[in-house]
Design a protein around this motif. Structure first.
Motif, PDB file in Angstrom:
ATOM      1  N   PHE A  85       0.816  -1.211   0.000  1.00 22.20           N
ATOM      2  CA  PHE A  85       0.000   0.000   0.000  1.00 22.20           C
ATOM      3  C   PHE A  85       0.851   1.263   0.000  1.00 22.20           C
ATOM      4  O   PHE A  85       0.495   2.253  -0.632  1.00 22.20           O
ATOM      5  CB  PHE A  85      -0.939  -0.003   1.215  1.00 22.20           C
ATOM      6  N   GLN A 156      -9.873 -11.584  -4.391  1.00 16.95           N
ATOM      7  CA  GLN A 156      -9.095 -10.585  -3.671  1.00 16.95           C
ATOM      8  C   GLN A 156      -8.666 -11.132  -2.315  1.00 16.95           C
ATOM      9  O   GLN A 156      -9.481 -11.411  -1.453  1.00 16.95           O
ATOM     10  CB  GLN A 156      -9.920  -9.319  -3.482  1.00 16.95           C
ATOM     11  N   PRO A 160      -8.427  -3.645  -0.256  1.00 21.05           N
ATOM     12  CA  PRO A 160      -7.972  -2.281  -0.519  1.00 21.05           C
ATOM     13  C   PRO A 160      -8.807  -1.271   0.249  1.00 21.05           C
ATOM     14  O   PRO A 160     -10.045  -1.339   0.226  1.00 21.05           O
ATOM     15  CB  PRO A 160      -8.171  -2.132  -2.036  1.00 21.05           C
ATOM     16  N   ARG A 206      -4.911   1.035  -6.916  1.00 20.92           N
ATOM     17  CA  ARG A 206      -6.035   0.894  -5.992  1.00 20.92           C
ATOM     18  C   ARG A 206      -6.547   2.236  -5.464  1.00 20.92           C
ATOM     19  O   ARG A 206      -6.984   2.354  -4.332  1.00 20.92           O
ATOM     20  CB  ARG A 206      -5.678  -0.047  -4.840  1.00 20.92           C
TER      21      ARG A 206
END
Length: 219
Positions: A85, A156, A160, A206
Motif C-alpha cells: 500500500f 481478492q 484495498p 487501488r
C-alpha cells in the motif's frame, strides 16, 4: 536541506513532485485510496501509513531527472504495509500530480507504465450470467473479453482501503481486472460493470476511479 533530512527521504516510497501540492488537494487524492485518510498536523495518515508533509529536495532524489522536487515520503505506521500500500500510494500520488516515484533507489514515471489497468471490485463473485450483458466468456471460467479488452476474475486476498464500503456486504471479494490499449475505453467499461454489479472501480494503484478520464495522466 541538511544531510539528515535527505537521508530520511530514502526510508520509504516517495512521490517526487514538480511543485508543492496544495494540502487540501493532496488530502483529496489520498482519500481516493483511503476514504478515511485524515490530516495529522502537516502529515496525512491513511490506513497503516503516513504521508509526510512535502519537503523540498534537490536533484539527487530523482537522479537528476528533476532539478528540484517536492518530496512526499510514505512511511509505515507499524509493521510493513499490507499489499504494498505504501508503494502504491506514492506511485498513485506521483501519477496524479505529474511527478515521479522513488522506491528503493529506483526512479520511475508512473505515467509511462504499460502494465496494469483498472479493476472492478465486487462484494461477491459474479456468475457468467451476471457478466453476460457486458462481457463474453473466454477460454475458461476466469477469463472474458469485450472486443479488444481482456478481463479476468481474480479473488481478492486483501481488502484495498478504497473499497471499504463494500466490505459489510462482501462474501467473496472479487476483482474483474481489465487490460487493453485505450485507458478511457477501459474506464468506461469498468464503470458500466461497477454500475451493473454494485461494485467500485479502482486503478492499478487501488485509487478509486469515478470517471473514465481518471485513468489518463494529467497533461
Amino acid at each position: 536541506m541538511g544531510w539528515l533530512a535527505k537521508r530520511k527521504l530514502r526510508t520509504g516510497p516517495t512521490a517526487a513532485l514538480p511543485a508543492r501540492p496544495d494540502p487540501a488537494e493532496l488530502l483529496r487524492i489520498v482519500q481516493l485510496a483511503d476514504p478515511d485518510a485524515r490530516r495529522e498536523g502537516d502529515d496525512i495518515v491513511a490506513a497503516d501509513v503516513r504521508v509526510c508533509a512535502p519537503v523540498e529536495a534537490d536533484a539527487e532524489l530523482t537522479g537528476g531527472v528533476l532539478e528540484k522536487a517536492w518530496a512526499c515520503r510514505v512511511t509505515a505506521e507499524g509493521p510493513l504495509p499490507f499489499d504494498f500500500f505504501d508503494r502504491y500510494l506514492a506511485e498513485g500520488l506521483a501519477f496524479r500530480l505529474k511527478g515521479l516515484a522513488v522506491c528503493r533507489g529506483e526512479v520511475s514515471d508512473p505515467a509511462d507504465g504499460v502494465e496494469g489497468g483498472p479493476a472492478v471490485i465486487l462484494p461477491v463473485r459474479p456468475s457468467a450470467d451476471d457478466l453476460a450483458p457486458l462481457l463474453e466468456r473466454g477460454e475458461d471460467e476466469f477469463t472474458y473479453t469485450s472486443g479488444d479488452i481482456r478481463a479476468a476474475l481474480v479473488p481478492q486476498k486483501g481488502q484495498p482501503p478504497a473499497v471499504r464500503e463494500l466490505l459489510p456486504f462482501a462474501t467473496e471479494l472479487t476483482a474483474i481486472e481489465l487490460r487493453g490499449e485505450e485507458p478511457v475505453k477501459l474506464g468506461s467499461l469498468a464503470l458500466e460493470l461497477a454500475e451493473s454489479l454494485n461494485g467500485l472501480v479502482v486503478d492499478r494503484w487501488r485509487f478509486r476511479v469515478d470517471a473514465a478520464e481518471d485513468l489518463l495522466a494529467p497533461e
